[in-house]
Design a protein around this motif. Structure first.
Motif, PDB file in Angstrom:
ATOM      1  N   ILE A 129      79.314  53.046  50.254  1.00 26.74           N
ATOM      2  CA  ILE A 129      79.228  54.229  51.119  1.00 26.74           C
ATOM      3  C   ILE A 129      77.829  54.343  51.722  1.00 26.74           C
ATOM      4  CG2 ILE A 129      79.166  56.766  51.068  1.00 26.74           C
ATOM      5  CD1 ILE A 129      81.522  56.659  49.097  1.00 26.74           C
ATOM      6  N   GLN A 133      70.326  59.227  45.638  1.00 28.57           N
ATOM      7  CA  GLN A 133      71.568  59.272  46.418  1.00 28.57           C
ATOM      8  C   GLN A 133      72.720  58.646  45.643  1.00 28.57           C
ATOM      9  OE1 GLN A 133      70.518  57.390  50.128  1.00 28.57           O
ATOM     10  NE2 GLN A 133      69.592  59.262  50.934  1.00 28.57           N
ATOM     11  N   PHE A 164      72.992  58.477  42.399  1.00 25.73           N
ATOM     12  CA  PHE A 164      73.360  59.372  41.310  1.00 25.73           C
ATOM     13  C   PHE A 164      74.170  60.560  41.827  1.00 25.73           C
ATOM     14  CE2 PHE A 164      72.107  63.117  38.620  1.00 25.73           C
ATOM     15  CZ  PHE A 164      72.983  62.836  37.587  1.00 25.73           C
ATOM     16  N   TYR A 165      73.782  61.065  42.969  1.00 23.01           N
ATOM     17  CA  TYR A 165      74.521  62.203  43.532  1.00 23.01           C
ATOM     18  C   TYR A 165      75.986  61.815  43.745  1.00 23.01           C
ATOM     19  CZ  TYR A 165      75.226  66.434  46.375  1.00 23.01           C
ATOM     20  OH  TYR A 165      75.655  67.642  46.866  1.00 23.01           O
ATOM     21  N   LEU A 166      76.209  60.636  44.311  1.00 24.65           N
ATOM     22  CA  LEU A 166      77.591  60.178  44.517  1.00 24.65           C
ATOM     23  C   LEU A 166      78.295  59.945  43.177  1.00 24.65           C
ATOM     24  CD1 LEU A 166      76.896  57.843  47.521  1.00 24.65           C
ATOM     25  CD2 LEU A 166      78.673  59.593  47.524  1.00 24.65           C
ATOM     26  N   ASN A 167      77.602  59.300  42.243  1.00 24.79           N
ATOM     27  CA  ASN A 167      78.186  59.070  40.917  1.00 24.79           C
ATOM     28  C   ASN A 167      78.589  60.387  40.267  1.00 24.79           C
ATOM     29  OD1 ASN A 167      75.859  56.413  40.017  1.00 24.79           O
ATOM     30  ND2 ASN A 167      77.799  56.316  41.113  1.00 24.79           N
ATOM     31  N   SER A 168      77.724  61.376  40.424  1.00 22.15           N
ATOM     32  CA  SER A 168      77.975  62.650  39.753  1.00 22.15           C
ATOM     33  C   SER A 168      79.174  63.372  40.356  1.00 22.15           C
ATOM     34  CB  SER A 168      76.742  63.549  39.842  1.00 22.15           C
ATOM     35  OG  SER A 168      76.671  64.122  41.141  1.00 22.15           O
ATOM     36  N   ARG A 169      79.667  62.828  41.463  1.00 23.13           N
ATOM     37  CA  ARG A 169      80.886  63.389  42.053  1.00 23.13           C
ATOM     38  C   ARG A 169      82.090  62.500  41.758  1.00 23.13           C
ATOM     39  NH1 ARG A 169      77.870  67.015  41.519  1.00 23.13           N
ATOM     40  NH2 ARG A 169      77.007  68.287  43.176  1.00 23.13           N
ATOM     41  N   GLY A 170      81.908  61.575  40.826  1.00 28.58           N
ATOM     42  CA  GLY A 170      83.038  60.751  40.391  1.00 28.58           C
ATOM     43  C   GLY A 170      83.166  59.438  41.133  1.00 28.58           C
ATOM     44  N   VAL A 171      82.266  59.189  42.076  1.00 26.15           N
ATOM     45  CA  VAL A 171      82.367  57.958  42.858  1.00 26.15           C
ATOM     46  C   VAL A 171      81.729  56.807  42.068  1.00 26.15           C
ATOM     47  CG1 VAL A 171      81.805  56.859  45.045  1.00 26.15           C
ATOM     48  CG2 VAL A 171      82.193  59.336  44.956  1.00 26.15           C
ATOM     49  N   PRO A 172      82.495  55.747  41.780  1.00 25.61           N
ATOM     50  CA  PRO A 172      81.945  54.636  41.001  1.00 25.61           C
ATOM     51  C   PRO A 172      80.773  53.959  41.721  1.00 25.61           C
ATOM     52  CG  PRO A 172      84.331  54.416  41.253  1.00 25.61           C
ATOM     53  CD  PRO A 172      83.900  55.541  42.140  1.00 25.61           C
ATOM     54  N   MET A 173      79.935  53.289  40.961  1.00 25.62           N
ATOM     55  CA  MET A 173      78.708  52.707  41.495  1.00 25.62           C
ATOM     56  C   MET A 173      78.947  51.779  42.688  1.00 25.62           C
ATOM     57  SD  MET A 173      75.536  52.875  41.386  1.00 25.62           S
ATOM     58  CE  MET A 173      74.496  53.200  39.983  1.00 25.62           C
ATOM     59  N   LYS A 223      81.383  51.636  44.773  1.00 23.15           N
ATOM     60  CA  LYS A 223      81.829  52.407  45.930  1.00 23.15           C
ATOM     61  C   LYS A 223      80.669  53.217  46.507  1.00 23.15           C
ATOM     62  CE  LYS A 223      84.912  53.881  48.753  1.00 23.15           C
ATOM     63  NZ  LYS A 223      85.687  52.971  49.610  1.00 23.15           N
TER      64      LYS A 223
END
Ligand code: ATP
Ligand code: MG
Lengths: 420, 250
Positions: A381, A364, A366-375, A377
């Motif tokens: 989330i 989960q 990594f999925y957020l990171n891969s959308r540009g969301v910093p760790m 954050k």
């Protein structure tokens, strides 16, 4: 000669109760308080009171002139204020019609004691100490058929360093009545020992939210005994976030057919906090439902405990009992324990339980990171989603936002600041 | 200069060699297809590009628009314009689709020096793009990927791509699990984003997708190595003869 601080506490309670007759409820309760629970007792093994028993504490002598601290952001329209464990009429609202608050007489108090003594809370320290020392047992009644529309909010404040406070409540919802109750524990004291007996008569319905947010040095040993009659409903949600040590222990007896119980809780722990949700649900009659979702988020060096017992008696056929607990550890030094305990003596039951303790899910994140969301954050989330998801499932719609905000406030101390 | 340059990429997972010297240059405006047997390392290659933890290169280099990615975390790569459509999109219970999209888009916009979109403007934009992908408003209110059907998940991936406007997109088996109509919707969505400033790498097992998204180049990955590259006709050859002939010849 060895001087025992523990004996000091017991002696100060004795000294106080000795002025009453031997048959007085205070004397009886006092006699039953022999010691703090030892870690050898199964339910106290994971929540040890060693450092509490070494503290020099005395039961408080309530100061009836003390003011409330006015910092709580109120949500209810009707406020009931306790300070130093004592009900303060001067700081409380007028109650809506059909709702009544009274002081129990000595003989009623004795009956109260007997009811609690019948439960598995009979040896709980808050039972015996608080019944010994409470200023008085307050009884809140909702009359038959009354559906209270407004939120009723009880605020517990006060206490002092090196002193213990003892608010004792008796809540009775008469037949077919309903109530929304929000309780806020905001003590500034060494020890708070709130004790409650809740009786829901046939078809009564209670929505209860408890927010434990005592001072960072406070021990809170909340003890709650609940009896549910036929077709009654209790939807209970506790948010534990304050104190150095907060344990909320609830024993719920489903005594009437078709009664329904949700006993949910969230704890958010940081630094050196210890939070404990201990519950026992007793299915004694057929066709009752109990549902439990417990979630914890832990940072720093905090520790969390969930102990959930569900007992289904032989006669309690067609019981539906669900229990799910999950804790997320945000630091290497935090730890959590989950101890589900199912005792099932009936054969026609649906009981499910699951308990997990772990970290945030890497996929989960990594999925957020891969959308540009910093760790940071991404973590924030996921943690908020973890709690919001649960709050949405277990708190009445009208109170989602309030409860979620209260949770968010506590999260700010365990999620890195720059992302908030 | 290539938009995406993979030079001699070597990667191990649990001491097992998975990528064994992959090299690939992708220029602006191009579409490349990567095909290859199960387990040949296609998803590994895409995770490596996206910067997943544990997928660091043993040897070799990757450049996005001339800038080395090796020191960049996954989130920074994404903000710089790299996008991966997952073979298995991840469920995020409790995270609403709309707020997820907004978080992603605003991270990217901030990086590009553009103003973050306010709530209303964003919702309008999201709905517009969603309707193109036949993603219903109701789906955006739900938690990301939770309870989505296989096809819905893939459409939601391409919706994210449309909103993020990446410079290089890697689509890992975006066609798998799609019915005929959904394949058309997804392909149209991808084609709509093709332009002279970006590039797309599609990973697929099926020639069928390449009828819709016509590639400029096709590469065959086998055992962590590109063993053959060619034009669209290579995909037809795979469809007809399978991989074994190609692998044996290599
Ligand atoms: N953590 C791991 N440790 C060791 N081997 C791994 C690990 N993860 C993946 N692999 C192996 O790496 C190889 C490549 O896997 P990958 O998922 O990249 O294949 P793929 O080409 O995408 O296959 P498919 O077409 O089935 O999607 C496989 O043999 C797989 O078992
Ligand atoms: Mg794959």
């Amino acid at each position: 000669m060895q001087h025992s601080i523990k004996d000091d506490y017991i002696n100060s309670i004795k000294n106080y109760t000795n002025q009453f007759e031997v048959t007085n409820f205070r004397r009886i309760a006092c006699n039953d308080f022999k010691n703090w629970p030892s870690p050898r007792e199964e339910t106290w093994r994971l929540s040890r009171l060693g450092s509490l028993s070494r503290k020099k504490i005395k039961p408080i002598n309530p100061n009836l002139k003390k003011n409330n601290n006015n910092t709580t952001n109120l949500i209810g329209s009707t406020i009931i204020q306790f300070i130093d464990g004592a009900y303060r009429e001067d700081l409380s609202s007028k109650l809506p019609s059909g709702v009544n608050l009274s002081v129990l007489s000595d003989s009623e108090s004795l009956k109260y004691l007997q009811k609690i003594k019948k439960s598995n809370l009979s040896d709980h320290p808050s039972t015996n100490v608080s019944l010994s020392c409470t200023p008085s047992i307050m009884k809140l009644t909702v009359s038959k058929d009354i559906k209270v529309k407004d939120f009723l909010e009880i605020i517990y404040e006060g206490g002092e360093d090196s002193q213990s406070v003892h608010p004792v409540l008796y809540l009775e919802l008469e037949e077919n009545s309903s109530l929304f109750l929000i309780e806020r524990f905001n003590h500034l004291t060494s020890l708070a020992m709130p004790l409650q007996l809740i009786e829901l008569r046939n078809k009564a319905s209670l929505n209860s939210i408890k927010i434990f947010n005592d001072h960072e040095k406070t021990y809170n040993l909340s003890a709650n005994c609940v009896y549910l009659s036929k077709e009654s409903y209790l939807n209970s949600f506790s948010l534990i976030k304050g104190g150095i040590f907060t344990r909320s222990e609830t024993h719920a007896y489903l005594n009437g057919c078709n009664s329904k119980l949700n006993l949910n809780g969230v704890y958010i722990s940081s630094d050196n906090q210890h939070h404990d949700l201990t519950t026992a649900i007793y299915h004694d009659v057929p066709d009752c439902t109990s549902k439990q979702i417990v979630r914890g988020v832990l940072g720093g060096k905090s520790t969390g405990v969930f102990q959930g017992k569900v007992r289904v008696a032989q006669d309690a056929q067609r019981t539906d009992g669900q229990q799910m607990s999950r804790a997320i550890l945000l630091s290497d030094t935090a730890s959590a324990n989950a101890k589900p305990e199912l005792e099932i003596y009936a054969d026609d039951v649906i009981c499910a339980h699951g308990a997990t303790v772990g970290e945030l899910d890497d996929d989960q994140l990594f999925y957020l990171n891969s959308r540009g969301v910093p760790m940071d954050k991404a973590r924030e989330i996921l943690i908020k989603a973890f709690l919001e998801d649960m709050i949405n499932q277990s708190v009445d719609n009208s109170l989602h936002d309030f409860v979620f905000k209260e949770a968010e406030l506590a999260l700010s101390s365990i999620i890195p600041k720059e992302t908030l | 200069m290539s938009l995406l340059e993979i030079k001699n990429a070597h990667l191990k997972l649990d001491d097992k060699n998975i990528l064994n010297g992959v090299s690939l240059s992708v220029n602006k405006g191009e579409v490349h297809a990567i095909m290859g047997p199960n387990g040949s390392g296609k998803s590994t290659l895409s995770y490596m590009l996206a910067g997943r933890d544990g997928y660091e290169l043993e040897e070799g280099e990757i450049l996005l628009d001339g800038i080395s990615l090796s020191e960049m975390e996954a989130d920074e790569r994404a903000r710089s314009g790299l996008f991966l459509a997952f073979q298995y999109p991840v469920e995020l219970p409790g995270v609403g689709g709309m707020s997820f999209l907004r978080e992603a888009v605003n991270s990217r916009r901030k990086f590009l020096g553009e103003k973050e979109l306010d709530h209303l403007a964003f919702v309008k934009e999201a709905r517009k793009e969603a309707s193109k992908m036949y993603v219903k408003d109701e789906m955006l209110k739900r938690a990301v990927n939770v309870g989505f059907s296989g096809g819905e998940k893939k459409r939601f991936e391409i919706l994210q791509m449309a909103m993020l406007k990446p410079t290089v997109s890697i689509l890992d088996e975006t066609d798998s699990g799609l019915d005929v109509d959904a394949l058309k919707i997804v392909s149209d969505g991808v084609n709509a984003q093709r332009n002279n400033d970006n590039a797309i790498v599609v990973i697929t097992h099926y020639q069928r997708l390449l009828d819709y998204i016509v590639p400029d180049f096709v590469h065959i990955l086998s055992d962590g190595l590109i063993i053959k590259s060619g034009g669209p006709e290579l995909a037809l050859e795979v469809e007809k003869n399978g991989y074994s002939g190609l692998i044996n010849a290599a």
